[in-house]
Design a protein around this motif. Structure first.
Motif, short mmCIF file in Angstrom:
data_model
loop_
_atom_site.label_atom_id
_atom_site.label_comp_id
_atom_site.label_asym_id
_atom_site.label_seq_id
_atom_site.Cartn_x
_atom_site.Cartn_y
_atom_site.Cartn_z
N LEU A 174 1.22 -0.89 0.05
CA LEU A 174 0.24 -0.24 -0.12
C LEU A 174 0.83 1.56 -0.27
O LEU A 174 2.00 1.22 0.54
CB LEU A 174 -0.75 0.24 1.11
N PRO A 175 0.53 2.07 -0.05
CA PRO A 175 1.42 3.52 -0.56
C PRO A 175 1.69 3.41 1.26
O PRO A 175 0.94 3.19 2.36
CB PRO A 175 0.36 4.84 -0.82
N ARG A 176 3.17 4.27 1.21
CA ARG A 176 3.94 4.57 2.52
C ARG A 176 2.47 5.12 3.51
O ARG A 176 1.59 6.33 3.57
CB ARG A 176 4.45 5.36 2.64
N PRO A 177 1.69 4.46 4.84
CA PRO A 177 0.83 5.38 5.55
C PRO A 177 1.22 6.62 6.42
O PRO A 177 2.74 6.90 6.12
CB PRO A 177 0.90 4.26 6.53
N ASP A 178 0.82 7.22 6.72
CA ASP A 178 0.76 8.66 7.48
C ASP A 178 0.91 8.14 8.92
O ASP A 178 -0.85 7.63 8.93
CB ASP A 178 0.02 9.98 6.78
N ASP A 179 0.82 8.97 10.20
CA ASP A 179 0.71 8.67 11.48
C ASP A 179 0.25 10.03 11.83
O ASP A 179 0.66 11.37 11.94
CB ASP A 179 1.36 8.56 12.26
N TRP A 180 -1.08 10.72 11.77
CA TRP A 180 -1.74 11.72 11.70
C TRP A 180 -2.37 12.54 13.85
O TRP A 180 -3.10 13.15 13.78
CB TRP A 180 -3.39 12.19 11.20
N HIS A 181 -1.16 12.14 14.12
CA HIS A 181 -1.25 11.61 15.68
C HIS A 181 0.16 11.22 16.05
O HIS A 181 -0.57 10.36 16.65
CB HIS A 181 -2.97 12.17 16.12
N LEU A 182 0.82 12.25 16.21
CA LEU A 182 2.29 12.07 16.79
C LEU A 182 3.15 12.23 18.00
O LEU A 182 3.30 13.72 18.06
CB LEU A 182 2.80 11.41 16.12
N HIS A 183 3.44 12.43 19.34
CA HIS A 183 4.00 12.61 19.91
C HIS A 183 5.06 12.14 20.39
O HIS A 183 6.26 11.17 20.29
CB HIS A 183 3.45 12.23 21.35
N LEU A 184 6.72 13.02 19.83
CA LEU A 184 7.68 12.79 19.70
C LEU A 184 9.16 13.39 20.44
O LEU A 184 10.14 12.86 20.49
CB LEU A 184 8.83 13.67 18.44
#
Length: 346
Positions: free
Chosen positions: A7-17
């Motif tokens: 699949l197209p590379r996923p995105d993370d729409w909520h992340l704490h770095l």
């Protein structure tokens, strides 16, 4: 059943770095699998201006492995003193993707959040006009409201009035945890979406509390009843294109989690995609996985789908993930879904 899913590379729409040593430790974990991520601004001090966001983005880029193509999508922390002109300028320049609303005291490092929502009406109006999305932590903080009811009350008392007062404002209700949240997004029209975490798809409040308190399952919003978990799974695997993955991966040192007043957050960055793929397999919905992790989020945010691809392969032996990672000499426990994972990112 397919043994591989590309699949197209996923995105993370909520992340704490986070920042500092923690940022250095956890940023590569997300960059390994995700193309982009909406970065939470609740640092100490928070990311409140365009200049703050630019400086934080530079620190994130410096923490990424050489050759990484991961793109941090920056957000600003909404306060009662936020300058509308700064928000609009930061968004129009491409620096900032969204603004984050934390009700004061709702979660980790939210003390600078909003108490009087009338004081941010001007900012929200400017955002609606400029097309700047508002990401919301959907819980009230009134002490008389039961913690398991705070999401539903937030919808009624805060979110619905904001949306009626600010037509055209695009809103992402982050980490929804209830049937109420699912219904509100599903019925709310094209200007509202909802993110769902990997961990809320697999745990309910029994996992947190039965047989002893499990601090690494403690997050905010807290896991709810089984009926709510099942509603989240139906939303994630269903046909509404306004639900998408936001892991809310939130690392804390084990010493801060395993304490008399443990921090809220589940660190899922290393294994989130394996967990989600397994959930979709369990639901007989692998054909819907691409929409949830790769397509629905970009469509709502008005961004292109990632051009490169990622493959998940199902293997007979469980995938081995580390129990914890080191962050500057402090351990950070990786979320354990409570069952073997058989989908591996290749």
């Amino acid at each position: 059943m397919s043994e591989t899913v590309t699949l197209p590379r996923p995105d993370d729409w909520h992340l704490h770095l986070r920042d500092g040593a923690m940022l250095t430790a956890v940023a590569p974990e997300s960059a390994r699998h995700f193309g982009r991520a909406i970065i939470m601004p609740n640092l100490v001090p928070p990311v409140v201006t365009g200049a703050d966001a630019a400086a934080y983005r530079d620190r994130i880029m410096a923490a990424l492995p050489a050759g990484s193509r991961f793109t941090p999508l920056m957000t600003l922390y909404l306060t009662e003193e936020t300058d509308p002109a700064d928000v609009v300028a930061a968004h129009e320049s491409g620096l900032v993707t969204a603004v984050k609303l934390y009700p004061a005291g709702a979660t980790t490092n939210s003390a600078s959040g909003v108490r009087d929502f009338t004081r941010v009406h001007g900012v929200l109006e400017a955002m609606a006009e400029a097309g700047v999305p508002l990401c919301v932590h959907g819980e009230v903080t009134d002490p008389e409201i039961d913690i398991f009811d705070r999401e539903a009350v937030f919808i009624e008392r805060v979110l619905d009035p904001i949306r009626h007062a600010t037509p055209g404002l695009r809103v992402v209700m982050e980490h929804i945890t209830t049937q109420d949240g699912v219904a509100y997004v599903r019925e709310g029209g094209p200007d509202i979406a909802g993110t769902i975490t990997a961990h809320h798809l697999v745990i309910n409040r029994n996992h947190l509390l039965v047989g002893g308190i499990r601090p690494h399952y403690y997050c905010l919003p807290v896991a709810k009843r089984e009926a709510h978990r099942l509603a989240l799974r139906a939303a994630a695997t269903g046909d509404c294109d306004r639900f998408f993955l936001g892991t809310d991966s939130a690392p804390h040192p084990d010493g801060a989690k395993e304490s008399a007043c443990g921090c809220a957050g589940c660190f899922t960055a290393p294994n989130a995609l394996s967990i989600v793929a397994q959930v979709f397999e369990q639901e007989g919905a692998l054909d819907r996985l691409e929409a949830f992790v790769s397509r629905n989020g970009p469509a709502f945010y008005g961004l292109p789908v990632n051009e490169d691809t990622l493959t998940l392969a199902r293997q007979d032996a469980p995938v081995a993930y580390p129990d914890r990672i080191d962050a500057g000499g402090e351990d950070v426990t990786v979320f354990d879904p409570g069952f073997p994972l058989h989908w591996q990112v290749t």
